[in-house]
Motif scaffolding. Structure first.
Motif, PDB file in Angstrom:
ATOM      1  N   LYS A  23       3.682  37.325 -13.814  1.00 34.35           N
ATOM      2  CA  LYS A  23       2.335  37.870 -13.956  1.00 34.35           C
ATOM      3  C   LYS A  23       1.330  36.751 -14.217  1.00 34.35           C
TER       4      LYS A  23
ATOM      5  N   ASP B  11       0.781  34.614 -11.062  1.00 35.86           N
ATOM      6  CA  ASP B  11      -0.086  35.327 -10.119  1.00 35.86           C
ATOM      7  C   ASP B  11      -1.535  35.302 -10.594  1.00 35.86           C
ATOM      8  N   PHE B  12      -1.721  35.487 -11.889  1.00 34.09           N
ATOM      9  CA  PHE B  12      -3.069  35.535 -12.474  1.00 34.09           C
ATOM     10  C   PHE B  12      -3.814  34.222 -12.264  1.00 34.09           C
TER      11      PHE B  12
ATOM     12  N   ASP C  42      -5.082  33.430  -8.738  1.00 30.19           N
ATOM     13  CA  ASP C  42      -6.046  34.341  -8.131  1.00 30.19           C
ATOM     14  C   ASP C  42      -7.479  33.812  -8.279  1.00 30.19           C
TER      15      ASP C  42
ATOM     16  N   TYR D  91      -9.564  34.197 -11.733  1.00 26.65           N
ATOM     17  CA  TYR D  91      -9.226  33.223 -12.769  1.00 26.65           C
ATOM     18  C   TYR D  91      -9.785  31.847 -12.426  1.00 26.65           C
TER      19      TYR D  91
ATOM     20  N   CYS E 110     -11.296  39.707 -14.689  1.00 30.43           N
ATOM     21  CA  CYS E 110     -10.023  39.029 -14.450  1.00 30.43           C
ATOM     22  C   CYS E 110      -8.936  39.949 -14.984  1.00 30.43           C
TER      23      CYS E 110
ATOM     24  N   PHE F 270      -4.969  41.208 -15.442  1.00 26.66           N
ATOM     25  CA  PHE F 270      -3.566  40.772 -15.460  1.00 26.66           C
ATOM     26  C   PHE F 270      -2.651  41.690 -14.654  1.00 26.66           C
TER      27      PHE F 270
END
Length: 202
Positions: free
Chosen positions: A15, A18-19, A22, A25, A159, A161
């Motif tokens: 997670k 990926d965050f 992106d 972020y 943003c 999660f």
């Protein structure tokens, strides 16, 4: 009772990877690197994360990262003006004292659901003052009054999660602050200005 039951952290490493990969972020991290005076808001568990993250970002970088951590001020303000405007009134007070402004400030709100009224209101006000504002949330927020729009202004960057559990979102939020420190000190090290995460000059 199942003594061997393991807390579900929803694949937290994946997670987080990926965050940080992106675009939202990336915008958040870029703004953090460009701004000097950063205010962090949170309730409950996220209040503790805001304190912890602000303290270490201030300690490990040259940034002024501030959370609302004066219990006397908090309780008197909430008693006099209501809890819903708690963060809004704090931001207004600091703005009037020129602690931060549209040129040097940013505001980060932490809310596991993304719907905390006192944080949404504070972020909306910040946008009116042309101060970059970000909502960091565990899941995409739902506006129960107007399902076709978010519970905060369109100018607020969000943003997400993408997790269900509050504890997972809170851990991820704290990881995010250490990622800021890591990126900032890495960039500063290239210029001979940084500190490492142990607090030593490099």
């Amino acid at each position: 009772m199942e003594w061997n039951k393991i807390l579900n952290l929803e694949g937290i490493e994946k997670k987080f990877q990926d965050f940080v990969s992106d675009a939202p972020y990336q915008q958040l991290a870029k703004t953090f690197s460009e701004r000097q005076n950063i205010l962090v808001l949170g309730n409950g568990g996220n209040y503790a994360v805001a304190q912890h993250g602000a303290a270490d970002c201030s300690r490990l970088t040259s940034k002024n990262v501030i959370s609302f951590d004066n219990p006397t001020y908090i309780t008197s303000s909430a008693n006099d003006n209501g809890y819903e405007d708690l963060f809004l009134n704090w931001l207004k007070n600091l703005y009037e004292k020129k602690v931060f402004n549209e040129d040097n400030g940013m505001v980060i709100g932490l809310s596991s659901t993304g719907t905390s009224k006192n944080i949404c209101g504070a972020l909306n006000w910040s946008c009116l003052k042309n101060i970059p504002s970000f909502m960091v949330a565990g899941s995409a927020p739902e506006n129960l009054r107007n399902s076709d729009r978010r519970p905060y202004d369109d100018l607020v960057h969000d943003c997400i999660f993408g997790v269900k559990n509050f504890h997972t979102a809170e851990i991820l939020s704290l990881m995010m602050f250490y990622q800021f420190c890591l990126l900032y000190t890495s960039d500063a090290a290239d210029e001979g200005l940084g500190v490492d995460l142990g607090g030593r000059r490099i």
